[in-house]
Design an enzyme around this catalytic site. Structure first.
Site, short mmCIF file in Angstrom:
data_model
loop_
_atom_site.label_atom_id
_atom_site.label_comp_id
_atom_site.label_asym_id
_atom_site.label_seq_id
_atom_site.Cartn_x
_atom_site.Cartn_y
_atom_site.Cartn_z
N ASN A 81 0.80 -1.21 0.00
CA ASN A 81 0.00 0.00 0.00
C ASN A 81 0.85 1.27 0.00
OD1 ASN A 81 -2.62 1.46 0.44
ND2 ASN A 81 -1.54 2.10 2.29
N GLU A 82 0.75 2.02 -1.10
CA GLU A 82 1.34 3.35 -1.21
C GLU A 82 2.84 3.39 -0.91
OE1 GLU A 82 -1.14 5.87 1.19
OE2 GLU A 82 -2.90 5.52 -0.05
N GLU A 158 -7.89 3.15 -4.33
CA GLU A 158 -8.29 3.68 -3.02
C GLU A 158 -8.68 5.14 -3.23
OE1 GLU A 158 -5.84 2.98 0.47
OE2 GLU A 158 -6.48 4.91 1.29
N ARG A 280 -8.87 14.55 -0.32
CA ARG A 280 -7.72 14.76 -1.20
C ARG A 280 -8.06 14.20 -2.57
NH1 ARG A 280 -6.41 10.21 1.69
NH2 ARG A 280 -5.66 11.41 3.46
#
Length: 567
Positions: A81-82, A158, A280
């Site tokens: 993840n990221e 996501e 965001r």
């Protein structure tokens, strides 16, 4: 797998959640994405790619276990993840999946931004061959040319992450459409599904609905759920988007999908700028005005005569939004129909007649966390591996059967992670689980503790704990520590740097002791085995917070007979 050769497919809540989802919709897709990895995978390094064969084995074991123990088919698997990706690992993951008969499991990469994965796939044909979906997080409805040129499926893997009021619903309505309209993304995944964690933790109520009071049973179906229904009740995984210019002349967007069998679903949104901001990325200015829109159906859809209509209007002035209401069907004349669209609306027009707004029984009313709470962990066959109401922030606290104890501590709560994980963000060096009501000011916390790590092991109980999640390293509160070397400390922070009091306690490892922490106003005191150990420590801040327990490091330790009395 908390450590090597430790496989347990009954930990956590995720297995239960996946099975419940499949009961409701067998067509739903299941995706795995590692946020962190167990420390043993890195063999001492905070990196999962140095030994890619071990990392691939760990991931594939999870997928095989899902099928063997729960009859769950994992459809897609991500990388990390990221965080950074590693081409060698992705190729080895594909090889390992295939070797274990998991050819149907697709790979998503890299769950960060479009680049550099798209660029690398353009110059590495082998990598291009093993990645099935390019997944980007919070793309702001936009993609990049390299991602399009790969020819791969593009997903917003996501998104949302926004407070679930009506503005959150507006955000969700806008990106569900515009991720495809602007960015050709055919899937949008919301983080997170249900806000089932203490609201004052980071990203409080950033779920599509709220169910954060297991002690009362209260929950609330928030407006983003009904915005979701505009799409998910009238499409399924496997439906295809029609390639149309989905921009409306007066602002807003529409998408059209088909199952390839003659069914058609059109979703329209007219969300205004200030009522659809996501958390965001920043949202550029745009205008939406009331408008009359005419739609033309061509090809096989030209023969459609009637469309079912579902409607939502987010009313930001009165606060009385109209959510997911069935309107009269609309007549289609020679492939043409017209709608008058106001601002901040969502329409679904569909050939399907299966839509339904479910009316659920009224949930129990909300209640604060009990001000007098006890847990002795005496459950022989717990339905979940972790005790209710405790929210682990670092470490893992599991029910444990302490078979070597002949007395009162056969069933305990145990911190079981003994090596710092390969983390997504910089978690704390200590382990901590919080519980209770963030508004608590005065409290008495009592717990039996058992240090298992000799020499430098240690545990704490705490009150007025003010943080967790991605900010856990900076957590403040009143922490009462005891250590295996016989000393104690009182600190104003989890890191143990703000020392308020210290001294000798006589505590030793592999023996049970009872700690009591009493916080009243600006003063705190501590008892060991019922006798005062320290008192009159001045507390300035935080002024309120949760109760908590935890350990000095990633180490084995046990807790029993936890109790808190608070106000």
């Amino acid at each position: 797998m908390h450590y090597e050769n430790d496989e347990n497919y009954f930990r956590g809540y995720e297995w239960w959640l996946m099975k419940e989802a499949k009961k409701r919709n067998p067509e739903i897709k299941l995706i795995g994405l590692p946020w962190a990895f167990p420390g043993w995978i890195g063999k001492g390094e905070n990196w999962p790619y140095d030994y890619p064969d071990i990392t691939a084995y760990y991931i594939v074991s999870w997928i095989l276990g899902a099928k063997q123990y729960h009859d769950l088919d994992i459809d897609y698997i991500g990388i990390w993840n990221e965080r950074a990706f590693n081409s060698k690992y992705i190729k080895l993951l594909r090889y390992t999946l295939d070797k274990h008969g998991l050819e149907q499991v697709r790979i998503i990469a890299s769950d960060r931004l479009w680049e550099p994965i798209s660029f690398v796939m353009m110059i590495d044909s082998e990598l291009h061959g093993v990645v099935d979906v390019i997944g980007a997080h919070y793309p702001g409805t936009k993609t990049v040319q390299n991602a399009i040129l790969t020819g791969k499926k593009l997903w917003s893997s996501e998104d949302y992450s926004t407070f679930n009021d009506d503005v959150g619903a507006g955000c969700w309505a806008r990106i569900l459409n515009q991720n495809y309209v602007n960015g050709n993304m055919t899937s949008t995944i919301a983080w997170n599904l249900v806000a089932s964690y203490y609201e004052e933790l980071p990203f409080g109520r950033c779920g599509l609905m709220t169910a954060q009071e297991p002690w009362s049973g209260h929950y609330k179906v928030e407006s983003p759920i009904w915005i979701t229904a505009h799409t998910t009740q009238f499409t399924q995984p496997g439906w295809s988007y029609l390639q149309v210019d989905g921009h409306l002349e007066g602002g807003g967007s529409f998408v059209a999908l088909t199952d390839g069998l003659g069914n058609l679903t059109i979703i329209i949104e007219t969300m205004s700028h200030n009522h659809s901001k996501c958390i965001r990325p920043p949202l550029p200015n745009f205008n939406v005005i009331p408008q009359r829109a005419t739609f033309y159906l061509r090809g096989s859809f030209y023969m459609v005569e009637t469309l079912q209509v579902w409607h939502s209007r987010l009313d930001f002035e009165s606060g009385h939004s109209s959510l997911f209401q069935k309107l009269r069907p609309i007549k289609v004349w020679k492939g043409r129909f017209t709608l008058d669209l106001k601002v901040d609306e969502v329409y679904t027009l569909t050939t399907l007649k299966t839509g339904r707004k479910y009316i659920c029984p009224e949930p129990p009313p909300p209640q604060p966390f009990p001000s007098n709470y006890k847990d002795d962990f005496n459950i022989r066959n717990p339905p979940f591996s972790e005790a209710p109401n405790f929210a682990d922030q670092t470490g893992v606290f599991e029910y444990f059967v302490n078979a070597s104890d002949p007395g009162d501590h056969v069933f305990t709560l145990r911190q079981v992670v003994v090596q710092r994980p390969i983390t997504w963000v910089s978690d704390a060096d200590q382990t901590i689980s919080v519980i209770g009501n963030f508004k608590w000011v005065n409290m008495t916390v009592t717990c039996d503790i058992y240090i298992e790590k000799p020499r430098d092991g240690g545990v704490f109980i705490a009150g007025r704990v003010d943080n967790g999640g991605i900010y856990v390293r900076r957590t403040k509160g009143v922490f009462f520590w005891v250590f295996a070397d016989g000393t104690y400390r009182v600190t104003g922070d989890l890191a143990g740097e703000e020392i308020l009091m210290k001294g000798l306690a006589g505590v030793r490892d592999n023996a049970w002791h009872t700690l009591t922490l009493n916080i009243q106003g600006n003063s705190a005191s501590g008892l060991l085995n019922g006798y005062p150990l320290w008192e009159n420590v001045t507390i300035s801040k935080p002024q309120n917070g949760w109760a908590a327990l935890g350990t000095r490091s990633f180490e084995l330790a046990q807790f029993d007979n936890f109790q808190v009395e608070a106000c």
